[in-house]
Motif scaffolding. Structure first.
Motif, short mmCIF file in Angstrom:
data_model
loop_
_atom_site.label_atom_id
_atom_site.label_comp_id
_atom_site.label_asym_id
_atom_site.label_seq_id
_atom_site.Cartn_x
_atom_site.Cartn_y
_atom_site.Cartn_z
N ALA A 1 0.69 -0.69 -0.13
CA ALA A 1 0.25 -0.59 0.04
C ALA A 1 1.00 1.44 0.29
N VAL A 2 1.07 1.84 -0.89
CA VAL A 2 1.42 3.09 -0.53
C VAL A 2 0.26 4.24 -0.45
N LEU A 3 0.92 4.94 1.17
CA LEU A 3 -0.37 5.72 2.12
C LEU A 3 -0.51 7.23 0.78
N THR A 4 -1.94 7.10 1.22
CA THR A 4 -2.55 9.10 0.59
C THR A 4 -1.71 9.70 1.11
N ALA B 1 0.13 11.86 6.88
CA ALA B 1 -0.46 13.33 8.03
C ALA B 1 -0.51 12.79 8.99
N ASP B 2 -1.40 11.81 8.66
CA ASP B 2 -1.77 11.27 10.09
C ASP B 2 -1.32 10.32 11.07
N LYS B 3 -0.46 10.62 11.97
CA LYS B 3 -0.01 10.08 12.57
C LYS B 3 -0.11 8.94 13.44
N LYS B 4 -1.41 8.65 14.05
CA LYS B 4 -2.36 7.39 14.74
C LYS B 4 -1.94 6.25 13.91
N GLU C 1 -0.66 7.33 22.28
CA GLU C 1 -1.78 8.28 21.82
C GLU C 1 -1.32 8.97 23.20
N GLU C 2 -0.63 9.07 24.99
CA GLU C 2 -0.33 10.23 25.23
C GLU C 2 1.06 10.89 24.82
N ASN C 3 1.42 10.32 23.94
CA ASN C 3 2.36 11.44 22.91
C ASN C 3 1.63 11.96 21.68
N ARG C 4 0.53 11.67 21.40
CA ARG C 4 -0.25 12.46 20.68
C ARG C 4 0.56 10.97 19.06
#
Length: 228
Positions: free
Chosen positions: A96-99, A104-107, A139-142
């Motif tokens: 998969a090549v990310l969009t 941009a979505d770090k999570k 999640e603790e460090n976003r």
């Protein structure tokens, strides 16, 4: 082959033209391209090839690895080369090549399923930022930690912490050797190759030595250049 076949294979995170290569070359485990040995290792853990030639686990299901990569033609080509190589070994690869939005979505990026090839500048800080336990993306460090896989190895952390403080060359030599040994046996990261940086000069320019390690600039010794 990457970069026209001129990119050197990486046995560890330090390239052979780095002065620290002598510190690590005798401590690292090397993984040669040996399809027969790979097949034997797969068999040893109970994986067998199915009728389609792909590896099946002990539960009879295909061995599937997800391969995510950064947006861009270069990264897509690299992922295709890697995926094709692993498919030849019998692994089912879901590429998969990310969009741009996904990237941009770090999570989301931190949730990669198996494999996430990435360019890492050569240097202790940038490298160890990817494997230092406290840098786990969470999640603790976003989800800002660079350790996207949340790799944890207290021994690596201890070496990193000592390197941050060490100023004695003999101690640094020992620590780099230990770090290379740990990373090559535990495989918190799997180095693939070193990028090649091309520099073009007019005919007759002498004294050029290339970039430094860690990288600064190709012109770092410009005072020594000359023109014949």
């Amino acid at each position: 082959l990457f970069e026209g076949g001129v990119a050197p294979v990486a046995d560890t995170f330090i390239p052979p033209d780095d002065v620290k290569w002598d510190w690590v070359k005798d401590t690292i485990a090397r993984y040669e391209l040996d399809p027969r040995k790979a097949e034997q290792i797969f068999n040893d853990v109970g994986w067998r090839r199915g009728s389609n030639g792909m590896l099946m686990g002990t539960d009879g299901k295909p061995i599937v690895l997800g391969l995510w990569t950064t947006p861009g033609a270069q990264y897509a080509e690299e992922a295709a080369i890697l995926g094709d190589s692993w498919k030849k070994a019998g692994l089912t690869i879901e590429q998969a090549v990310l969009t741009p939005t996904q990237n941009a979505d770090k999570k989301y990026v931190a949730s990669f399923p198996s494999l996430n090839p990435s360019q890492i500048p050569i240097g202790q800080d940038t490298l160890l930022g990817r494997i230092y336990g406290a840098n786990c993306a969470s999640e603790e460090n976003r989800w800002n930690g660079n350790n996207r896989s949340c790799y944890q190895n207290p021994a690596v952390d201890r070496v990193d912490e000592r390197l941050q403080k060490s100023i004695d060359p003999s101690e640094q030599r020992q620590l780099y050797g230990e770090l290379a040994r740990l990373l090559n046996t535990d495989l918190g990261l799997l180095p693939l190759y070193f990028s090649v940086q091309a520099m073009v000069f007019r005919e007759g320019v002498t004294g050029v030595k290339g970039d430094t390690r860690p990288s600064t600039s190709e012109t770092w010794n410009i005072a020594e250049w000359d023109l014949n």
